[in-house]
Design a protein around this motif. Structure first.
Motif, PDB file in Angstrom:
ATOM      1  N   ASP A 105       0.830  -1.207   0.000  1.00 26.76           N
ATOM      2  CA  ASP A 105       0.000   0.000   0.000  1.00 26.76           C
ATOM      3  C   ASP A 105       0.869   1.263   0.000  1.00 26.76           C
ATOM      4  O   ASP A 105       2.022   1.218   0.416  1.00 26.76           O
ATOM      5  N   ASP A 106       0.279   2.361  -0.447  1.00 27.42           N
ATOM      6  CA  ASP A 106       0.952   3.682  -0.425  1.00 27.42           C
ATOM      7  C   ASP A 106       2.318   3.624  -1.087  1.00 27.42           C
ATOM      8  O   ASP A 106       3.280   4.264  -0.631  1.00 27.42           O
ATOM      9  N   GLU A 126      -4.648   4.484  -6.372  1.00 26.63           N
ATOM     10  CA  GLU A 126      -5.527   4.912  -5.273  1.00 26.63           C
ATOM     11  C   GLU A 126      -5.951   6.359  -5.486  1.00 26.63           C
ATOM     12  O   GLU A 126      -5.198   7.153  -6.049  1.00 26.63           O
TER      13      GLU A 126
END
Ligand code: C2E
Ligand code: MG
Ligand code: MG
Length: 590
Positions: free
Chosen positions: A488-489, A545
């Motif tokens: 993630d990120d 995202e």
């Protein structure tokens, strides 16, 4: 009486006298040999025994006593016993004392021939003759060993066995003394510096405890060399050291000490031919005002240390009252969090993840919310860091997984013919590095009946890279459950690109900051393109995202990004709203 009778009487008297004389001689002989035995015994004793006359002249001394004082026996006979005492006062007193109280016991210092002194226990007693006192017997016990053992016990109770530095008890004593001085002396200032080695746990875990211990000893030694003699230096345990810097002029003085410490530790340590670099974080509390207890100083230095740590490695921070208020607020939030968990105030929201090629929803990401009784619906950024810091994220995080697996299973049952949705759940670093993480996840999957193959565990790049090696081991164990792992990120941490392929990661989620930069910030689209190319090379999928605009979507489609997520499609939905959403999208198409 006839003559013969008289002679007979005299002769038997004489015999009686002779018999008595004979008996007396045997008694004298017996007494003499008893005395000799006694003298022999006294000579053999390890305790010193000295007999003096009433003026203090030595009449007798045993070898133990003479040796203890460094003399041959003969040299002492006839001498003043006072020459063996370290204090004239004492020897003068002793005669008077013994005369007064008969048996006199005292601990004092004696002198050896070479002038050195040693502690002794002396017991003096009067020897009575038929006409009163005739001599004084003194036994002498050398207390050197006992005193040394006592001293050692005190030392041990007040010092850290590994480094020999003061321990917490002794530090508290020093702090007490300094606080007392600060109360008496208006312009006297001191500072408490709480030092903590950054990443010591990692060194300990990877190199072993013996290695860690050696490092702590070397660190202590190096720091000790730069302290002033008046400064106290203690180890509280683990890798926590405290310096009590006396007599500083102001806060800058404390900062200067902190900088000196940091610079000193910057040079590498060599242990077993290995070079080890350490850095330290330092929290400082200055005795400016209001402190009455050592514990308060340590508490505030600790708060400052924690603050310094949040700024990264190798920093120091001085405690101030704002920090205190923040700490109180955090404490309240922590209590609140605990209560929230008990009262089931947490909710899971779901945000659809969409295939950019087909526009169909392929999965949902579970996102935590807190329905706070007074503050309303809270997003993770308002409480997650405290949950992380206190470790409560573990309990909350596993609850999210349980809840989301249960909910998604219900959706599956509801829509038996529809393609299976994936469920993405965020795991904190403190969760996935838990030794029993895989077991916990396994049992949640069992209890909810959710298929592992449709579960995605999202871990931030930052959490993975923070401790890459333990993370790699932990991820491999999770992978063995047949779940998917997403990073993630991505792009915000510091994953070395060459390192990436060594993790069992299936998908990179490009951080929102790069997506929002598309069309507005120069270079963002290029970064996204590079990440997508990298992912393809490593045979990984990519999710973008935070897609908010049509323009961003078009650009991502052009770059052949696989999947996307963002408010442009759907905001995160509560479970009821998500159910309604899924019902109205029977084929999950956009
Ligand atoms: P994340 O995992 O990267 O989640 C995506 C975040 O971006 C979510 O924020 C989501 O609401 C937000 N977002 C999605 N689309 C858009 C958009 O178009 N524009 C904008 N501005 N934001 C968008 P949220 O829900 O506030 O979560 C923040 C972070 O908190 C998550 O980032 C995740 O790292 C963490 N988090 C959330 N739930 C959990 C959880 O259950 N456990 C753990 N450990 N962390 C969680
Ligand atoms: Mg996420
Ligand atoms: Mg993210």
């Amino acid at each position: 009486m006839s003559l013969s009778e008289a002679t007979e009487a005299q002769s038997s008297e004489l015999t009686a006298i002779l018999e008595k004389l004979e008996q007396a001689e045997t008694g004298r002989q017996q007494a003499l040999s008893a005395l000799l035995r006694l003298e022999r015994a006294v000579e053999m004793m390890h305790i010193g025994v000295t007999i003096t006359d009433l003026d203090g002249k030595i009449l007798f001394t045993n070898p133990a006593d003479a040796a203890m004082h460094g003399y041959p026996v003969e040299e002492l006979l006839g001498q003043e016993a006072s020459m063996l005492s370290a204090s004239d006062e004492h020897s003068r007193q002793s005669m008077e004392q013994v005369a007064k109280i008969r048996v006199w016991e005292r601990e004092t210092l004696d002198t050896r021939k070479d002038g050195s002194t040693f502690p002794v226990l002396l017991i003096s007693d009067i020897v009575e003759g038929p006409d009163g006192p005739v001599a004084i017997v003194t036994t002498c016990l050398n207390l050197t060993d006992r005193k040394r053992a006592e001293q050692q016990l005190i030392e041990d109770a007040l010092h850290d066995p590994l480094t020999g530095l003061a321990n917490r008890s002794l530090l508290i004593h020093h702090l007490d003394r300094s606080l007392g001085r600060a109360r008496r002396q208006k312009n006297y200032l001191f500072a408490v510096l709480l030092l903590n080695l950054d990443r010591f746990q990692v060194i300990n875990d990877s190199m072993g405890h013996a290695f860690g211990d050696q490092l702590l000893v070397l660190v202590a030694r190096r720091l000790l060399a730069c302290l002033r003699p008046t400064d106290a230096f203690a180890r509280l345990g683990g890798d926590e050291f405290v310096i009590l810097a006396e007599d500083i002029t102001n806060e800058t003085g404390a900062t200067r000490v902190a900088n000196r410490m940091r610079d000193l530790l910057a040079a590498p340590f060599i242990i077993d031919d290995k070079e080890i670099f350490v850095s330290t974080s330092i929290g400082i509390a200055v005795s400016t005002s209001g402190y009455s207890q050592p514990a308060q100083l340590l508490r505030d230095a600790n708060l400052a240390l924690r603050r310094a740590k949040t700024r990264g490695k190798g920093n120091h921070e001085i405690f101030d009252t704002a920090m205190h208020q923040k700490a109180v607020a955090l404490l309240e939030l922590e209590t609140d969090l605990r209560r929230g968990l008990e009262r089931e105030e947490f909710r899971v929201f779901y945000q659809p993840i969409v295939s950019l090629k087909s526009g169909k929803v392929t999965g949902m990401e579970a996102l935590l919310r807190w329905q706070h009784p007074t503050r309303g619906l809270l997003a993770p950024d308002q409480f997650l860091s405290v949950a992380e810091e206190t470790g409560m994220i573990q309990e909350i995080g596993w609850w999210v997984l349980q809840e989301a697996c249960g909910q998604t299973k219900k959706w599956e049952d509801l829509r038996a013919d529809a393609p299976q949705l994936t469920l993405s759940v965020n795991l904190s670093g403190r969760q996935f590095t838990q030794p029993d993480a895989a077991k916990t996840i396994g049992s949640i999957l069992d209890s909810t009946g959710f298929d592992a193959r449709h579960l995605v565990l999202e871990m931030t790049e930052h959490a993975i890279m923070k401790e890459a090696e333990p993370a790699k081991r932990a991820l491999s164990q999770l992978k063995a459950l047949n779940v998917q792992l997403h990073m993630d990120d991505f792009g915000t941490g510091y994953a070395s690109l060459s390192y990436l392929h060594r993790f069992p990661i299936d998908t990179l989620k490009i951080d929102r900051s790069f997506i929002s930069g598309i069309g507005t910030r120069l270079g963002s689209a290029e970064i996204v393109r590079t990440i997508i190319a990298l992912a393809k090379t490593l045979d990984m999928q990519v999710i973008a995202e935070g897609i908010e605009t049509r323009e961003q979507l078009d650009e991502l489609k052009d770059l052949e990004c696989d999947l996307g997520q963002g408010n442009y499609f759907h905001q995160p939905l509560g479970s009821d709203a998500a159910t309604t959403f899924l019902r109205s999208h029977p084929d999950f198409s956009d």
